[in-house]
Design a protein around this motif. Structure first.
Motif, PDB file in Angstrom:
ATOM      1  N   MET A  80       0.833  -1.200   0.000  1.00 33.27           N
ATOM      2  CA  MET A  80       0.000   0.000   0.000  1.00 33.27           C
ATOM      3  C   MET A  80       0.873   1.257   0.000  1.00 33.27           C
ATOM      4  O   MET A  80       0.578   2.234  -0.697  1.00 33.27           O
ATOM      5  CB  MET A  80      -0.916   0.004   1.225  1.00 33.27           C
ATOM      6  N   ARG A  81       1.916   1.202   0.805  1.00 40.58           N
ATOM      7  CA  ARG A  81       2.836   2.364   0.855  1.00 40.58           C
ATOM      8  C   ARG A  81       3.502   2.574  -0.491  1.00 40.58           C
ATOM      9  O   ARG A  81       3.662   3.721  -0.945  1.00 40.58           O
ATOM     10  CB  ARG A  81       3.893   2.132   1.933  1.00 40.58           C
ATOM     11  N   THR A  82       3.858   1.497  -1.166  1.00 37.85           N
ATOM     12  CA  THR A  82       4.490   1.601  -2.490  1.00 37.85           C
ATOM     13  C   THR A  82       3.516   2.177  -3.511  1.00 37.85           C
ATOM     14  O   THR A  82       3.872   3.034  -4.330  1.00 37.85           O
ATOM     15  CB  THR A  82       4.985   0.233  -2.944  1.00 37.85           C
ATOM     16  N   ASN A  83       2.260   1.673  -3.460  1.00 41.49           N
ATOM     17  CA  ASN A  83       1.245   2.205  -4.371  1.00 41.49           C
ATOM     18  C   ASN A  83       1.013   3.698  -4.119  1.00 41.49           C
ATOM     19  O   ASN A  83       0.880   4.486  -5.049  1.00 41.49           O
ATOM     20  CB  ASN A  83      -0.063   1.440  -4.205  1.00 41.49           C
ATOM     21  N   GLU A  84       0.933   4.047  -2.825  1.00 35.98           N
ATOM     22  CA  GLU A  84       0.758   5.457  -2.464  1.00 35.98           C
ATOM     23  C   GLU A  84       1.940   6.292  -2.933  1.00 35.98           C
ATOM     24  O   GLU A  84       1.770   7.395  -3.466  1.00 35.98           O
ATOM     25  CB  GLU A  84       0.602   5.566  -0.950  1.00 35.98           C
ATOM     26  N   HIS A  85       3.129   5.727  -2.752  1.00 36.02           N
ATOM     27  CA  HIS A  85       4.350   6.425  -3.201  1.00 36.02           C
ATOM     28  C   HIS A  85       4.345   6.627  -4.704  1.00 36.02           C
ATOM     29  O   HIS A  85       4.599   7.737  -5.195  1.00 36.02           O
ATOM     30  CB  HIS A  85       5.575   5.616  -2.771  1.00 36.02           C
ATOM     31  N   ASN A  86       4.048   5.573  -5.440  1.00 38.52           N
ATOM     32  CA  ASN A  86       4.051   5.670  -6.907  1.00 38.52           C
ATOM     33  C   ASN A  86       2.987   6.657  -7.390  1.00 38.52           C
ATOM     34  O   ASN A  86       3.223   7.443  -8.316  1.00 38.52           O
ATOM     35  CB  ASN A  86       3.811   4.297  -7.517  1.00 38.52           C
ATOM     36  N   SER A  87       1.795   6.608  -6.771  1.00 38.89           N
ATOM     37  CA  SER A  87       0.728   7.533  -7.148  1.00 38.89           C
ATOM     38  C   SER A  87       1.141   8.980  -6.873  1.00 38.89           C
ATOM     39  O   SER A  87       0.904   9.879  -7.698  1.00 38.89           O
ATOM     40  CB  SER A  87      -0.546   7.192  -6.389  1.00 38.89           C
ATOM     41  N   PHE A  88       1.751   9.183  -5.712  1.00 38.38           N
ATOM     42  CA  PHE A  88       2.195  10.540  -5.350  1.00 38.38           C
ATOM     43  C   PHE A  88       3.276  11.024  -6.311  1.00 38.38           C
ATOM     44  O   PHE A  88       3.262  12.182  -6.752  1.00 38.38           O
ATOM     45  CB  PHE A  88       2.720  10.540  -3.916  1.00 38.38           C
ATOM     46  N   ILE A  89       4.205  10.142  -6.644  1.00 37.90           N
ATOM     47  CA  ILE A  89       5.291  10.508  -7.562  1.00 37.90           C
ATOM     48  C   ILE A  89       4.732  10.884  -8.925  1.00 37.90           C
ATOM     49  O   ILE A  89       5.135  11.883  -9.541  1.00 37.90           O
ATOM     50  CB  ILE A  89       6.301   9.363  -7.684  1.00 37.90           C
ATOM     51  N   VAL A  90       3.766  10.090  -9.406  1.00 37.38           N
ATOM     52  CA  VAL A  90       3.158  10.384 -10.718  1.00 37.38           C
ATOM     53  C   VAL A  90       2.439  11.724 -10.680  1.00 37.38           C
ATOM     54  O   VAL A  90       2.581  12.558 -11.590  1.00 37.38           O
ATOM     55  CB  VAL A  90       2.186   9.258 -11.120  1.00 37.38           C
ATOM     56  N   GLN A  91       1.663  11.940  -9.617  1.00 37.17           N
ATOM     57  CA  GLN A  91       0.887  13.179  -9.498  1.00 37.17           C
ATOM     58  C   GLN A  91       1.793  14.405  -9.414  1.00 37.17           C
ATOM     59  O   GLN A  91       1.616  15.374 -10.153  1.00 37.17           O
ATOM     60  CB  GLN A  91      -0.015  13.098  -8.271  1.00 37.17           C
TER      61      GLN A  91
END
Length: 357
Positions: A80-91
């Motif tokens: 979940m943290r990785t998904n959140e990280h990747n989403s934040f990085i993309v945004q």
């Protein structure tokens, strides 16, 4: 048959020795870790109270299940943290890209459009003001010249009128002469002096009148034919002065008309210059406002870009820390699992009761 029994006995003995050695090794390995020591303490406590072996087995199995569950929880939380990280990085990366595009666009608009336009409008206003000032200077110059010409005209008209009056007086005096007295001769000389040299030379008849007067003076105005010629010459002189006055008046009127037309033209140009200056000033104000707005937007987007970059850097640094924590926790659980399994294996061993802890 006896040989077979002996071999079976030897095999059983060997297995028993090997099993005891294996259990001793497991005990040694368990004592090396905190979890292993805790399991051994639990086993020791359980043996002291003589609790059921199955209860101890269930406790260790529950511990193994908890370790497996914790490993799954840690993996899921990190996922979940990785998904959140990747989403934040993309945004934020998209926001950073948008800011870069806005900055590049604003710099292009400012450098290649607004600044050159402001310079062009400013230069045009300066040129228009310079032309308008030259226009007003022309008005002053032609007005001064017109005043000077008019004053010269008025002076010339005054002198011409005086010349006409003097010519009329001279004609009247000459017409009255028959046998002139000394007093009459002085009067006519005085009257003729009122006609300046400029007036005599101004018309073609002037030099001829002077010549006839000189002859008459030499004869004391005794020759009636000469007197008649003088009267005729004075009349012609007078007519030429009047004609010259009429020509001068016509020229004055023409000069005044040309002056007024030129003045109207200059005034019209002045109004056009003022109109163009005012319009250019409106354009300059609008361009300046647009430049200020774009500059403010550029500053804001540069600040946004810096913020986005800082957010990216902070998130990446935080994710590195979170990854390290995850690896430590998962590796720790992964290391505890075989220890718990080893403890369970030891408890389930057939000679568990013979093992001394």
């Amino acid at each position: 048959m006896k040989l077979a029994l002996v071999l079976l006995a030897l095999i059983g003995l060997t297995y028993g020795i090997s099993s005891k050695i294996s259990h001793a090794k497991k005990l040694e390995e368990l004592q090396r870790t905190k979890l292993g020591q805790a399991i051994l303490n639990l086993v020791n406590l359980h043996s002291q109270v003589q609790g059921p072996i199955q209860e101890l087995v269930e406790m260790i199995e529950e511990l193994i299940q908890d370790i497996n569950n914790n490993m799954e929880d840690v993996q899921y939380a990190f996922l979940m943290r990785t998904n959140e990280h990747n989403s934040f990085i993309v945004q934020v990366s998209q926001q950073l890209q948008d800011a870069d595009q806005d900055i590049a666009r604003m710099m292009d608009v400012i450098d290649n459009l607004l600044m050159p336009r402001k310079y062009q409008i400013t230069t045009r206003i300066e040129s228009l003001i310079e032309n308008d000032e030259f226009n007003r200077k022309n008005v002053e110059e032609i007005t001064l010249l017109r005043d000077q010409e008019n004053q010269a005209y008025q002076q010339q008209i005054l002198e011409d009128n005086e010349a006409i009056d003097a010519a009329d007086d001279a004609i009247n005096l000459v017409n009255q002469l028959s046998s002139p007295s000394l007093f009459q001769i002085k009067n006519i000389k005085f009257t003729l002096k009122r006609l300046s040299q400029k007036q005599w030379n101004r018309v073609n008849q002037g030099p001829m009148v002077l010549a006839l007067l000189q002859i008459a003076l030499n004869q004391n105005f005794a020759d009636q034919e000469i007197l008649k010629q003088i009267v005729d010459a004075l009349n012609e002189f007078r007519n030429q002065i009047v004609e010259a006055m009429n020509d001068l008046t016509k020229q004055e009127q023409l000069n005044q008309q040309e002056f007024l037309e030129r003045l109207d033209q200059l005034d019209f140009e002045h109004l056009e210059f003022q109109k163009q200056i005012n319009q250019a000033q409106v354009d300059l104000d609008a361009t300046t406002q647009k430049l200020n707005d774009c500059t403010k937007f550029l500053i804001q987007r540069e600040a946004d870009r810096l913020q986005y970059q800082q957010q990216l850097d902070l998130e990446n640094e935080t994710y590195v820390v979170d990854t390290d924590i995850y690896n430590q926790n998962f590796n720790h659980l992964q290391a505890e699992l075989p220890i718990a399994q080893q403890g369970l294996s030891l408890i389930k061993s057939a000679d568990f009761s013979d093992i001394k802890i």
